[in-house]
Design a protein around this motif. Structure first.
Motif, PDB file in Angstrom:
ATOM      1  N   ILE A   1      24.066  22.673  68.130  1.00  0.00           N
ATOM      2  CA  ILE A   1      24.234  23.580  66.989  1.00  0.00           C
ATOM      3  C   ILE A   1      24.255  22.808  65.678  1.00  0.00           C
ATOM      4  O   ILE A   1      23.763  23.296  64.656  1.00  0.00           O
ATOM      5  N   MET A   2      24.797  21.593  65.688  1.00  0.00           N
ATOM      6  CA  MET A   2      24.719  20.767  64.486  1.00  0.00           C
ATOM      7  C   MET A   2      23.267  20.472  64.125  1.00  0.00           C
ATOM      8  O   MET A   2      22.889  20.429  62.943  1.00  0.00           O
ATOM      9  N   GLY A   3      22.420  20.278  65.136  1.00  0.00           N
ATOM     10  CA  GLY A   3      20.989  20.120  64.885  1.00  0.00           C
ATOM     11  C   GLY A   3      20.380  21.364  64.276  1.00  0.00           C
ATOM     12  O   GLY A   3      19.522  21.281  63.393  1.00  0.00           O
ATOM     13  N   VAL A   4      20.821  22.537  64.734  1.00  0.00           N
ATOM     14  CA  VAL A   4      20.366  23.792  64.126  1.00  0.00           C
ATOM     15  C   VAL A   4      20.821  23.854  62.670  1.00  0.00           C
ATOM     16  O   VAL A   4      20.067  24.279  61.792  1.00  0.00           O
ATOM     17  N   ALA A   5      22.065  23.432  62.418  1.00  0.00           N
ATOM     18  CA  ALA A   5      22.590  23.438  61.051  1.00  0.00           C
ATOM     19  C   ALA A   5      21.742  22.555  60.132  1.00  0.00           C
ATOM     20  O   ALA A   5      21.551  22.877  58.958  1.00  0.00           O
ATOM     21  N   PHE A   6      21.244  21.448  60.660  1.00  0.00           N
ATOM     22  CA  PHE A   6      20.334  20.602  59.879  1.00  0.00           C
ATOM     23  C   PHE A   6      19.128  21.404  59.414  1.00  0.00           C
ATOM     24  O   PHE A   6      18.654  21.245  58.290  1.00  0.00           O
ATOM     25  N   ASN A   7      18.641  22.291  60.253  1.00  0.00           N
ATOM     26  CA  ASN A   7      17.467  23.086  59.914  1.00  0.00           C
ATOM     27  C   ASN A   7      17.814  24.337  59.120  1.00  0.00           C
ATOM     28  O   ASN A   7      16.967  25.217  58.935  1.00  0.00           O
ATOM     29  N   VAL A   8      19.071  24.399  58.669  1.00  0.00           N
ATOM     30  CA  VAL A   8      19.462  25.389  57.665  1.00  0.00           C
ATOM     31  C   VAL A   8      19.333  24.785  56.274  1.00  0.00           C
ATOM     32  O   VAL A   8      18.749  25.376  55.372  1.00  0.00           O
ATOM     33  N   LYS A   9      19.880  23.571  56.096  1.00  0.00           N
ATOM     34  CA  LYS A   9      19.850  22.956  54.760  1.00  0.00           C
ATOM     35  C   LYS A   9      19.753  21.435  54.828  1.00  0.00           C
ATOM     36  O   LYS A   9      20.209  20.736  53.936  1.00  0.00           O
ATOM     37  N   MET A  10      19.210  20.936  55.907  1.00  0.00           N
ATOM     38  CA  MET A  10      18.882  19.536  56.093  1.00  0.00           C
ATOM     39  C   MET A  10      20.106  18.633  56.019  1.00  0.00           C
ATOM     40  O   MET A  10      21.151  18.957  56.577  1.00  0.00           O
ATOM     41  N   LEU A  11      20.027  17.488  55.337  1.00  0.00           N
ATOM     42  CA  LEU A  11      21.049  16.454  55.447  1.00  0.00           C
ATOM     43  C   LEU A  11      22.424  16.893  54.955  1.00  0.00           C
ATOM     44  O   LEU A  11      23.418  16.240  55.250  1.00  0.00           O
ATOM     45  N   GLN A  12      22.503  17.968  54.214  1.00  0.00           N
ATOM     46  CA  GLN A  12      23.809  18.463  53.785  1.00  0.00           C
ATOM     47  C   GLN A  12      24.684  18.757  54.990  1.00  0.00           C
ATOM     48  O   GLN A  12      25.903  18.570  54.940  1.00  0.00           O
ATOM     49  N   ALA A  13      24.069  19.220  56.078  1.00  0.00           N
ATOM     50  CA  ALA A  13      24.837  19.525  57.286  1.00  0.00           C
ATOM     51  C   ALA A  13      25.448  18.276  57.894  1.00  0.00           C
ATOM     52  O   ALA A  13      26.547  18.319  58.465  1.00  0.00           O
ATOM     53  N   PHE A  14      24.750  17.156  57.769  1.00  0.00           N
ATOM     54  CA  PHE A  14      25.194  15.937  58.456  1.00  0.00           C
ATOM     55  C   PHE A  14      26.393  15.272  57.789  1.00  0.00           C
ATOM     56  O   PHE A  14      26.902  14.274  58.311  1.00  0.00           O
ATOM     57  N   MET A  15      26.862  15.799  56.674  1.00  0.00           N
ATOM     58  CA  MET A  15      28.124  15.307  56.134  1.00  0.00           C
ATOM     59  C   MET A  15      29.268  15.544  57.103  1.00  0.00           C
ATOM     60  O   MET A  15      30.308  14.894  57.027  1.00  0.00           O
ATOM     61  N   LEU A  16      29.070  16.474  58.053  1.00  0.00           N
ATOM     62  CA  LEU A  16      30.113  16.790  59.028  1.00  0.00           C
ATOM     63  C   LEU A  16      29.987  15.977  60.310  1.00  0.00           C
ATOM     64  O   LEU A  16      30.884  16.025  61.171  1.00  0.00           O
TER      65      LEU A  16
ATOM     66  N   ALA B   1      19.605  15.103  68.321  1.00  0.00           N
ATOM     67  CA  ALA B   1      18.299  14.643  67.861  1.00  0.00           C
ATOM     68  C   ALA B   1      17.209  15.663  68.186  1.00  0.00           C
ATOM     69  O   ALA B   1      16.334  15.948  67.353  1.00  0.00           O
ATOM     70  N   VAL B   2      17.250  16.218  69.393  1.00  0.00           N
ATOM     71  CA  VAL B   2      16.223  17.178  69.799  1.00  0.00           C
ATOM     72  C   VAL B   2      16.244  18.408  68.905  1.00  0.00           C
ATOM     73  O   VAL B   2      15.209  18.841  68.377  1.00  0.00           O
ATOM     74  N   PHE B   3      17.423  18.986  68.709  1.00  0.00           N
ATOM     75  CA  PHE B   3      17.501  20.221  67.920  1.00  0.00           C
ATOM     76  C   PHE B   3      17.359  19.955  66.424  1.00  0.00           C
ATOM     77  O   PHE B   3      17.026  20.864  65.673  1.00  0.00           O
ATOM     78  N   THR B   4      17.599  18.726  66.000  1.00  0.00           N
ATOM     79  CA  THR B   4      17.368  18.371  64.607  1.00  0.00           C
ATOM     80  C   THR B   4      15.885  18.227  64.314  1.00  0.00           C
ATOM     81  O   THR B   4      15.382  18.724  63.300  1.00  0.00           O
ATOM     82  N   LEU B   5      15.168  17.574  65.206  1.00  0.00           N
ATOM     83  CA  LEU B   5      13.793  17.157  64.917  1.00  0.00           C
ATOM     84  C   LEU B   5      12.735  18.118  65.413  1.00  0.00           C
ATOM     85  O   LEU B   5      11.566  17.994  65.031  1.00  0.00           O
ATOM     86  N   ILE B   6      13.100  19.066  66.257  1.00  0.00           N
ATOM     87  CA  ILE B   6      12.093  19.927  66.871  1.00  0.00           C
ATOM     88  C   ILE B   6      11.275  20.686  65.826  1.00  0.00           C
ATOM     89  O   ILE B   6      10.049  20.814  65.950  1.00  0.00           O
ATOM     90  N   TRP B   7      11.917  21.156  64.770  1.00  0.00           N
ATOM     91  CA  TRP B   7      11.152  21.893  63.750  1.00  0.00           C
ATOM     92  C   TRP B   7      10.413  20.960  62.793  1.00  0.00           C
ATOM     93  O   TRP B   7       9.200  21.113  62.604  1.00  0.00           O
ATOM     94  N   PRO B   8      11.085  19.988  62.140  1.00  0.00           N
ATOM     95  CA  PRO B   8      10.334  19.138  61.205  1.00  0.00           C
ATOM     96  C   PRO B   8       9.206  18.364  61.863  1.00  0.00           C
ATOM     97  O   PRO B   8       8.145  18.174  61.251  1.00  0.00           O
TER      98      PRO B   8
END
Length: 698
Positions: free
Chosen positions: A187-202, A233-240
């Motif tokens: 789900i954190m990977g999905v959050a990355f695909n909401v607003k990118m690196l802003q999610a990874f502050m968490l 990594a999978v859920f972060t990168l699958i879309w980009p």
């Protein structure tokens, strides 16, 4: 068949029995109803909301290709400058209810309410119902949470997915099951695909929390987190990766990027530039950030770094330049004053302080105060988020020592409650640090701090009251929190309500004095709940009023903010509006629709703020040549000539953006095109071309 009916009947009866015996928390229900009211009331006044994203939603409902890539226009020429996950929910809502301001905002409303419940659920598991209620209430009444939940920006959606990620990681700790850990990181990977690196502050909070909270050896922790990282990594990168691995001719140009790459967008414009300062994308000019409200600014916006990236000679097409936006045009061009703008008189600004931005509003699209450890307490950002920040900080220390336990060997030893406190502190500290030094963000990004402030503030207020009642050595923490918070809030309020600011400060001093001395002069202090309750209510009054202002004003702005200036704007007939939410020139539209023929595009124009209202109005393709701000190298002159030659583009609508990233194309159009001036043409840009009713026939 006969044997199934009794079984089904028993199941129904069992479900009804569980409903009847369920222990409902009516305080939670009331808080959720309050959240629904604040986030949804008057949302039918949203108009086009943030028209940049609303135009994309219109386009995404027309084909799966547009849906997958988050195409800004129906022809799939260019995307928005964010990933598509949040827009997917908006598009689904629009597909069901039609494209309206309220339908594209509906997912944000629902995610905002769900975030309040998630906070209640997670806090309640370790700390009990009262701290959970307080945390949920603080989250509900955080001004920027209300403002963001009323827009079709991505922020409310992002917060929900971040909380949902933590929810599953917490469940993995409680249940000792890796499966939930994998879900949380996915789900954190999905959050990355909401607003990118802003999610990874968490991300540091997730790793840190699982490491300290699980009762397994370090080798298993490494293994579990390693597998979880693979899911991340999978859920972060699958879309980009799906974007970057697709032939550029078979997909839209990736808006906001310099190299037509989703990964470059993530780590560049939506990544490092947020920290170090913006140098691409807006290029110093920032038209369309407001709406069509009166009193808009006529000057372009400049990022806080003040840097502008000029076009490079000899490299057609020109690179994004730092040209200023022109006067607001009926076609949607220009940097018009809107909520939180840097212009004059727009909502989000003070009518009293002139150049000093209004503390109660957003303070401007890029008015983010002075970098430093106290930035979040300054007038520019504080009134959106920091009303109870002092309570949250002091509350962490209060809670940490309140939940010390009797069997601990050392004062720093961890028990289940302390581990949860470290989770929320690990959310607060990195985000606080980032926004204290970052160079390029909007004030409404402060919602990133809201869950940590709500949880630490809710639990902390509960423990401070308990320590005060029991005359603990930490009993002075409560009056200190009330005093410092009330004085800070009085400072925030004074620009709008000077008399009330003095009253708030006076009451804060009075209540805190009583709280300081009462435990030491009264033997009945253990039952004296009245004064702590009065103090708690006192510090909730001002943020509650700030949170009500977007609801009362019916705002749904592209640059969300909360504060009395919204009411001032609404009183002047402003109402809610969105980014680039402008008027459609009906005569222009009638002309190009009549003469479009078999052309793919209704017309071409400089940027999305000009194109958005026409896409929303007609559902037809309009080419925003330079993307969001007219500065993106999405098309070359040679490519544009081919479109003209093949008849796919017949008209160009001048938005007055000469000198932008498409200056070479615009110069070619002006040299070779036939100018068509409509009868109602009146206003002109600095170049002398009538734009309120003008097209360029190529």
């Amino acid at each position: 068949m006969e044997s199934k009916e009794p079984r089904n009947t028993r199941r129904q009866h069992g479900f009804i029995a569980r409903l009847r015996t369920a222990k409902w928390d009516y305080w939670l229900i009331a808080i959720l109803i309050l959240a629904a009211f604040l986030y949804a009331w008057n949302i039918w006044e949203a108009g086009e909301a943030n028209s940049f994203y609303t135009a994309a939603v219109e386009s995404m409902t027309q084909s799966f290709k547009n849906f997958w890539y988050a195409s800004f226009d129906p022809a799939g020429y260019i995307t928005v400058d964010k990933p598509p996950v949040a827009l997917w929910f908006m598009a689904i809502s629009a597909k069901i209810f039609g494209v309206h301001g309220w339908s594209v905002v509906l997912p944000s409303i629902l995610f905002g309410i769900a975030s309040v419940y998630l906070i209640y659920n997670m806090i309640g598991k370790r700390f009990g119902r009262i701290p959970a209620r307080l945390s949920a209430l603080i989250m509900t009444l955080t001004p920027i949470v209300v403002a963001d939940s009323r827009t079709n920006n991505m922020d409310a959606t992002l917060i929900f997915f971040l909380l949902l990620s933590i929810f599953f990681v917490q469940k993995a700790v409680f249940k000792s099951k890796q499966f939930y850990l994998w879900i949380g990181f996915a789900i954190m990977g999905v959050a990355f695909n909401v607003k990118m690196l802003q999610a990874f502050m968490l991300l540091p909070a997730l790793y840190f929390y699982y490491w300290i909270a699980t009762k397994i050896n370090w080798k298993k922790k490494l293994l579990h987190l390693g597998i979880a990282t693979i899911f991340l990594a999978v859920f972060t990168l699958i879309w980009p990766l799906s974007v970057d691995m697709t032939n550029a001719n078979d997909r839209p140009y990736e808006g906001g990027s310099e190299t037509n790459s989703a990964l470059e967008l993530a780590f560049g414009y939506n990544g490092a530039q947020r920290l170090l300062g913006q140098s691409t994308g807006t290029g110093g000019a920032f038209p369309g950030m407001g709406n069509s409200k009166k009193g808009g600014s006529k000057e372009g916006m400049t990022p806080p770094t003040g840097s502008k990236k000029g076009s490079k000679e000899g490299n057609p097409p020109a690179k994004p330049s730092g040209s200023k936006g022109k006067t607001g045009q009926p076609g949607g061009q220009g940097s018009q004053g809107g909520p939180g703008q840097g212009g004059q008189g727009g909502p989000g600004q003070s009518s009293k302080k002139g150049n000093k931005q209004m503390a109660g509003g957003g303070g401007g699209a890029f008015n983010i105060g002075t970098a430093g450890p106290l930035r979040l307490f300054q007038q520019e950002l504080g009134p959106q988020i920091s009303w109870l920040l002092i309570v949250a900080i002091l509350g962490f220390f209060s809670s940490f020592f309140y939940y010390r336990g009797s069997k601990m060997k050392h004062w720093w030893s961890l028990n289940p409650q302390r581990k949860e406190l470290w989770l929320w502190a690990a959310w607060l500290v990195p985000v606080f640090g980032f926004f204290s030094v970052a160079s390029f963000f909007h004030p409404y990004y402060m919602i990133m701090l809201a869950p940590a402030i709500a949880t630490l503030g809710g639990v902390g207020l509960y423990t401070m009251i308990k320590q005060w009642l029991h005359k603990s050595g930490w009993s002075l923490m409560l009056p200190t929190a009330i005093l410092s918070t009330s004085l800070l809030q009085a400072w925030y309020v004074c620009d709008n309500y000077s008399t009330l600011a003095w009253i708030l400060a006076g009451l804060g001093i009075l209540v805190s004095i009583v709280l300081y001395i009462l435990p030491w002069i009264s033997k009945k202090a253990k039952r004296a709940y009245t004064w702590p309750i009065i103090g708690s209510i006192l510090i909730m009054i001002a943020p509650t009023w700030w949170s009500l202002t977007p609801t009362i004003a019916g705002s749904s702005d592209g640059i969300p903010s909360a504060g009395p200036s919204l009411l001032q704007s609404a009183g002047m007939g402003g109402g809610g509006g969105g980014m680039g939410n402008s008027q459609v020139n009906s005569e222009l539209l009638k002309y190009v629709e009549k003469h479009q023929g078999n052309a793919k595009y209704l017309f071409a124009t400089d940027d999305s703020s000009t194109a958005s209202p026409y896409i929303i109005k007609t559902g037809k393709a309009v080419m925003a040549m330079g993307g969001f701000n007219g500065t993106e190298p999405a098309i070359t002159l040679a490519q544009f000539k081919k479109l003209v030659k093949s008849g796919q583009v017949k008209y160009y609508y001048s938005g007055g953006k000469t000198g932008s990233g498409n200056s070479e194309i615009v110069s070619w159009i002006k040299k070779h095109a036939k100018k068509i001036t409509l009868k109602s043409s009146s206003s002109t840009t600095n170049s002398g071309i009538p734009t309120s009713a003008t097209t360029e026939k190529s």
